[in-house]
Design a protein around this motif. Structure first.
Motif, PDB file in Angstrom:
ATOM      1  N   SER A 150      11.565 -17.656 -32.190  1.00 35.51           N
ATOM      2  CA  SER A 150      11.069 -18.463 -33.260  1.00 35.51           C
ATOM      3  C   SER A 150      11.450 -20.485 -32.887  1.00 35.51           C
ATOM      4  N   THR A 207       9.622 -20.684 -29.126  1.00 32.65           N
ATOM      5  CA  THR A 207       7.684 -21.300 -29.073  1.00 32.65           C
ATOM      6  C   THR A 207       7.986 -21.780 -30.352  1.00 32.65           C
ATOM      7  N   CYS A 243       8.115 -21.737 -33.969  1.00 30.32           N
ATOM      8  CA  CYS A 243       7.164 -21.575 -35.240  1.00 30.32           C
ATOM      9  C   CYS A 243       6.672 -21.602 -36.340  1.00 30.32           C
ATOM     10  N   ARG A 246       2.071 -21.768 -36.528  1.00 30.46           N
ATOM     11  CA  ARG A 246       2.698 -21.269 -35.538  1.00 30.46           C
ATOM     12  C   ARG A 246       3.066 -20.684 -35.544  1.00 30.46           C
ATOM     13  N   LEU A 270       4.676 -16.536 -36.013  1.00 31.89           N
ATOM     14  CA  LEU A 270       5.488 -15.158 -35.377  1.00 31.89           C
ATOM     15  C   LEU A 270       5.424 -13.313 -35.965  1.00 31.89           C
ATOM     16  N   ALA A 275       1.991 -17.444 -32.221  1.00 37.64           N
ATOM     17  CA  ALA A 275       2.407 -18.076 -30.451  1.00 37.64           C
ATOM     18  C   ALA A 275       3.582 -16.621 -29.971  1.00 37.64           C
ATOM     19  N   ALA A 276       3.978 -16.090 -30.957  1.00 37.94           N
ATOM     20  CA  ALA A 276       5.179 -14.826 -30.218  1.00 37.94           C
ATOM     21  C   ALA A 276       5.037 -13.672 -30.955  1.00 37.94           C
ATOM     22  N   THR A 336       4.939 -13.948 -25.491  1.00 39.50           N
ATOM     23  CA  THR A 336       4.338 -14.950 -25.574  1.00 39.50           C
ATOM     24  C   THR A 336       3.739 -15.519 -25.499  1.00 39.50           C
ATOM     25  N   LYS A 337       3.006 -16.930 -25.464  1.00 37.40           N
ATOM     26  CA  LYS A 337       2.011 -17.348 -24.866  1.00 37.40           C
ATOM     27  C   LYS A 337       2.226 -18.395 -23.255  1.00 37.40           C
ATOM     28  N   ARG A 338       3.464 -18.944 -23.841  1.00 33.32           N
ATOM     29  CA  ARG A 338       3.875 -19.558 -23.152  1.00 33.32           C
ATOM     30  C   ARG A 338       5.569 -19.814 -22.299  1.00 33.32           C
ATOM     31  N   LEU A 375       8.559 -18.930 -21.021  1.00 32.24           N
ATOM     32  CA  LEU A 375      10.190 -18.998 -21.497  1.00 32.24           C
ATOM     33  C   LEU A 375      11.002 -19.567 -20.372  1.00 32.24           C
TER      34      LEU A 375
END
Length: 414
Positions: free
Chosen positions: A85, A88, A90, A187, A189, A214-215, A395-397, A399
């Motif tokens: 969290s 990202t 969240c 955002r 999770l 987002a996660a 995740t969408k980005r 890490l």
């Protein structure tokens, strides 16, 4: 799959044959090489060295009404979710299939996360709310006794919602932010601790389809309850493999505890004969009612201490059949004589369990990666305590190296 099963050879010839196949055959090496590692990056939990029923890394209020296995799971997954969290950004955690709320309660009251808890069974939700109040009261008393202890956050109970999540459609409740936060700023999770069957698939689809999510941190379970088709395969890669189908028996076997069973084989105790009893019961059921397949036979306490005909009678009653049906004692005794062969067969079948689970989880991993998301499978529970110990993190980005932080133990967790 790291680690040795350490076969030492039980006393009976049949069990020893199973051990030879398990411990020294090529099958074990192949299965170990192809399966995802189940060994976490921490020693088998030191948290239970002082007391095998109470985690030393979890405060007393969070241990009440919670078995050691669940204590270990909620602490490890809760800490991973908190780190994920933070990484990202969240604003809210959604715990889907939350049951009595043990994970949600620890994440909110123990770790300070904003948590929405979604469960379809109203009785479980009512129980969760009761336990929330108990823990809050205990924490307040503890704070009064120790005012010098600085709280890092204000205790806030999880927000419980009674809602069934349909695996086939997106659930609006999952996506709604708490309180008055604008949806565009939320955002989320998503997490689920041993989300059963298609519920794990539902989490994947919400993550894939919804920009608010987002996660993801999902620990699956009950693979035999996956829809076919729909629940498996999910990825194009696995769907294109010839013979990728998995029978009910294989998926069900993937839910069994390999590490625990290895210890039982080493001990070669009388409890192993329960496999033979269950096979005999299945034979009788199929003879009496052939259309009754996969009957959910509830566990029979101390089954190995019963005579085989008594076990079969109790089993018939548990599936709604007449326990007084005439039974052939000679046939049952002949089946009981095959006890060692049944154990050997079960042992060899269980050797494949990590491979089947690997295929199911690899399919989920590829499903996310095919859509451009970033995902990994991390062994976060001790497999001796929790056989389904792999968490799917997405995740969408990217890490990058930060993924490794998710597996570590928190030095100050108490």
């Amino acid at each position: 799959m790291a680690g040795s099963l350490g076969w030492t050879g039980p006393t009976t010839a049949g069990h020893s044959a199973a051990g030879d196949a398990w411990g020294r055959g090529r099958g074990q090496s192949t299965a170990r090489a192809l399966a995802f590692t189940r060994t976490p990056k921490f020693q088998t939990p030191s948290e239970f060295r002082e007391n095998p029923s109470q985690s030393s890394r979890l405060k007393a209020p969070f241990r009440k009404h919670v078995r050691p296995k669940k204590q270990h799971e909620i602490r490890r997954l809760g800490e991973l979710v908190r780190k994920l969290s933070d990484l990202t950004g969240c604003t809210q955690v959604v715990d889907v299939g939350s049951g009595q709320g043990h994970l949600s309660r620890f994440m909110s009251l123990g770790l300070g996360l904003r948590v929405k808890s979604i469960e379809g069974d109203q009785r479980l939700v009512q129980r969760a709310q009761h336990l929330d109040r108990e823990v809050l009261q205990a924490l307040e008393k503890e704070e009064k006794r120790n005012p010098q202890v600085v709280q890092t956050h204000s205790p806030r109970s999880p927000h419980h919602v009674v809602q069934w999540v349909d695996p086939g459609t997106l659930c609006e409740e999952v996506l709604l932010p708490l309180e008055t936060s604008p949806r565009s700023e939320a955002r989320l999770l998503l997490t689920g601790l041993h989300a059963c069957g298609d519920l794990s698939v539902a989490l994947l689809r919400h993550f894939s389809s919804c920009p608010e999510v987002a996660a993801l941190a999902s620990v699956g379970c009950c693979y035999m309850k996956l829809s076919d088709p729909g629940g498996y395969p999910l990825s194009r890669c696995v769907a294109a493999l010839p013979g990728c189908e998995l029978s009910y028996r294989l998926r069900e076997g993937a839910c069994h505890a390999l590490e625990d069973y290895a210890e039982r084989l080493q001990e070669a105790g009388p409890g192993l004969r329960t496999h033979c009893y269950r096979a005999a019961l299945e034979t009788v059921i199929r003879h009496v009612q052939p259309q009754l397949r996969r009957p959910g036979v509830q566990g029979i306490p101390r089954a190995h201490e019963l005579k085989i005909e008594e076990y079969v009678q109790r089993g018939l009653q548990r599936v709604g059949l007449d326990p007084q049906l005439p039974l052939s004692r000679a046939a049952l005794e002949a089946q009981q004589a095959q006890e060692n062969r049944v154990v050997a067969f079960y042992s060899l079948a269980l050797l494949l369990a990590p491979l089947v689970e690997t295929l199911i989880l690899l399919d989920r991993l590829l499903y996310l990666q095919e859509q451009g998301f970033h995902s990994e499978l991390l062994p976060i529970f001790s497999p001796e305590l929790s056989p389904r110990n792999l968490v799917l993190v997405a995740t969408k980005r990217p890490l990058g190296p930060a993924f490794s932080v998710l597996e570590t133990e928190d030095a100050d967790a108490r």
